[in-house]
Design an enzyme around this catalytic site. Structure first.
Site, PDB file in Angstrom:
ATOM      1  CG  HIS A 286      -1.058  -3.708   1.927  1.00  0.00           C
ATOM      2  ND1 HIS A 286      -2.305  -3.133   2.005  1.00  0.00           N
ATOM      3  CD2 HIS A 286      -0.229  -2.748   1.407  1.00  0.00           C
ATOM      4  CE1 HIS A 286      -2.249  -1.903   1.563  1.00  0.00           C
ATOM      5  NE2 HIS A 286      -1.002  -1.639   1.196  1.00  0.00           N
ATOM      6  CB  CYS A 287      -0.276  -5.993  -3.515  1.00  0.00           C
ATOM      7  SG  CYS A 287       0.714  -5.792  -5.019  1.00  0.00           S
ATOM      8  CB  VAL A 288       3.479  -1.637  -2.239  1.00  0.00           C
ATOM      9  CG1 VAL A 288       3.624  -1.840  -0.742  1.00  0.00           C
ATOM     10  CG2 VAL A 288       4.528  -2.461  -2.990  1.00  0.00           C
ATOM     11  CB  SER A 292      -5.703  -2.501  -2.656  1.00  0.00           C
ATOM     12  OG  SER A 292      -6.823  -3.177  -2.124  1.00  0.00           O
TER      13      SER A 292
END
Length: 433
Positions: A286-288, A292
C-alpha cells in the site's frame, strides 16, 4: 340485494421527499441539515477543549478526537447539490511547505535544521497513520504540491536568469506532465477482488453519502474522509487469520486463501489490504504517495511514475544548479556553492534543490527495491512475510530477499511483469498457496 362494499386497498404512506440542498447546505454527521456559514456555531467539543487548554488542564484523547471529527465535518466548500467535505490531511502541505522552504532560505543553519526536520516529521506522520491503519491524503497532497511548487519556483527564479532555453523548459514541462499522467494511471484500480455475490449491491454516491450520515466513522489524527465518496471498510487491529480453503471450481488443485473480511476465495499472491479494506490481486504494498495499493493492474504504471519522476527531478536539479552556480560542476555545486545565500532568490533555489534531492533520494531507494523484487519475482508483501517467518534467502545484508517460490529466472520474471494485467499468468500447481 345489498350493495357490497369494495375493500379499500391499504397503500403505504409515501415518505416525504427531502428538499434539495443548496450549494452551502449539507447533512452533518448527526443527520441534520446544516449551513457552511454556521461552521463556528454550536461547538461544544471545541469550547470544552479551549476551556481546558486555557485552564492548563490536560485533554483526554477522546476529546481531541471529537474536536477533529467536528472540524473535519464542518470544513466544507460550497458545491452543487450540497457543500462538499474537504479532507483535512491535504491542507498542511499547502501551507507548511512554502513557509518551511522560505524560512530555510534565510540562513545556512536554518536550512540544515528545516531540511533535517521535514523528513522526520513526514516519517512520524507515516508511522502514526500506518499504525492506526488509516487512509490519508497527506502524502499525495505533499507529492503533488511539491511538484507544483518546485515548478513554480523554477519558472519564477531560475528561468528569468536566462540560462534555461525554451527547449530545456519544454522538456522539463513534458516530464512533469508525464509524471502526472503516470500517477493518474497508478491511481486506477490496482486489481481489486470483488465478491460476485455483492456485485448487484453496488452503492451509488448518494447511497454512500446516506450511509456516511447514518454511521460516521471516527478517525484519529488527521481525519481521512474519502473525498470521492467511496466506503472505507477498515479491518480491526486484531484481525483474525484467514483460514486456507480449497476452491471447488478452481482448475488448479491447490489451496487458496479464504478472506473472512471480503468473503471470497483469494487467488495466489492476493492479499487483503487493511487500509483500503479490500483484497488486491498480486498485491505488492500500500503506497501512501498515491493513497492506493500497488497491485497487478497498476504496478507497471507505478514503476513508470517512479522512473519518470527520477529522470525529471535529476534534470531539473541539474538545470537549477547550472544556473545559480555557473562555474562549478553539478556535484560540486550541490555541496559547495559560495555566495549562494547572498541573494535570496539564489538561496531559495538552492534550498529547493536540496529538498528535491532528499525526495529524489527516497524515491530512488524505493525504485531500486522495486527493480530487485521484480527481478526475483517477489512482492514487497511476500518479502515482509518471508522476513517474519525466516523463510527467505537474504542477500546483500537483506537488500535482496529471494523466497524462491515464484522465481523463474531474470528474463522470465521481467516478461511476466511486462504482461501483468494483459492476460492471466498460469502458475504451476505448486505455486498455489
Amino acid at each position: 340485494m345489498k350493495g357490497s362494499v369494495k375493500p379499500v386497498k391499504k397503500t403505504k404512506a409515501e415518505e416525504p421527499e427531502l428538499e434539495p440542498l443548496c450549494c452551502c447546505e449539507y447533512i452533518d454527521r448527526n443527520g441534520e441539515k446544516n449551513h457552511v456559514a454556521a461552521c463556528l456555531c454550536d461547538c461544544q467539543d471545541l469550547d470544552e477543549g479551549c476551556d481546558r487548554w486555557i485552564t492548563c488542564k490536560s485533554m483526554q484523547p477522546e476529546t481531541c478526537e471529537k474536536i477533529m471529527d467536528t472540524i473535519s465535518d464542518r470544513l466544507r466548500i460550497p458545491w452543487l447539490r450540497g457543500a462538499k467535505k474537504v479532507n483535512i490531511s491535504i491542507l498542511p502541505p499547502l501551507f507548511l511547505l512554502p513557509v518551511f522552504l522560505r524560512v530555510a532560505s534565510w540562513h545556512f543553519l536554518l536550512g540544515v535544521v528545516v531540511l533535517t526536520s521535514l523528513p522526520m516529521l513526514a516519517l512520524w506522520y507515516y508511522y502514526l497513520t500506518h499504525r492506526r491503519k488509516e487512509q490519508t491524503l497527506f502524502f499525495l497532497s505533499l507529492g503533488l504540491f511539491s511538484l507544483g511548487y518546485m515548478y513554480y519556483v523554477f519558472l519564477q527564479e531560475v528561468v528569468p536568469k536566462g540560462r534555461v532555453g525554451p527547449t530545456r523548459l519544454a522538456l522539463l514541462t513534458f516530464g512533469l506532465l508525464l509524471i502526472l499522467f503516470a500517477l493518474y494511471r497508478a491511481k486506477k484500480n490496482p486489481g481489486y477482488l470483488r465478491n460476485p455475490a455483492h456485485n448487484d449491491r453496488a452503492l451509488s454516491g448518494s447511497q454512500v453519502e446516506c450511509l456516511n450520515r447514518k454511521g460516521p466513522e471516527k478517525t484519529k489524527g488527521f481525519p481521512s474522509a474519502d473525498l470521492s465518496g467511496s466506503l472505507n471498510n477498515r479491518a480491526p487491529k486484531d484481525e483474525t487469520k484467514d483460514s486456507p480453503r480449497t476452491s471447488a471450481g478452481s482448475p488448479a488443485k491447490g489451496k487458496e486463501d479464504w478472506c473472512t473480511k471480503c468473503q471470497l476465495v483469494r487467488p495466489a499472491r492476493a492479499w487483503h489490504c487493511r487500509i483500503c479494506g479490500i483484497c488486491v490481486r498480486r498485491m505488492d504494498h500500500h503506497c501512501v504517495w498515491i493513497n492506493s495499493c500497488v497491485g497487478e493492474s497498476n504496478h507497471q504504471a507505478f514503476i513508470l511514475a517512479l522512473l519518470v519522476f527520477l529522470l525529471t527531478s535529476v534534470y531539473g536539479i541539474t538545470l537549477t544548479l547550472d544556473t545559480i552556480c555557473t562555474d562549478r560542476s553539478v556535484f560540486t555545486a550541490l555541496f559547495y556553492c559560495p555566495g549562494v545565500y547572498a541573494d535570496y532568490s539564489s538561496a531559495l533555489c538552492f534550498t529547493c534543490v536540496w529538498y528535491s534531492v532528499i525526495i529524489t533520494g527516497s524515491m530512488a531507494y524505493i525504485f531500486l527495491i522495486q527493480l530487485i523484487n521484480i527481478s526475483y519475482n517477489v512482492t514487497e508483501r511476500e518479502v515482509q512475510q518471508a522476513l517474519r517467518q525466516k523463510t527467505g534467502r537474504r542477500l546483500l545484508c537483506g537488500l535482496i530477499v529471494d523466497t524462491g517460490q515464484y522465481n523463474r529466472g531474470f528474463l522470465r520474471n521481467w516478461h511476466q511483469f511486462s504482461t501483468l494485467g494483459v492476460h492471466p499468468f498460469h502458475h504451476p500447481a505448486e505455486d498455489i498457496v
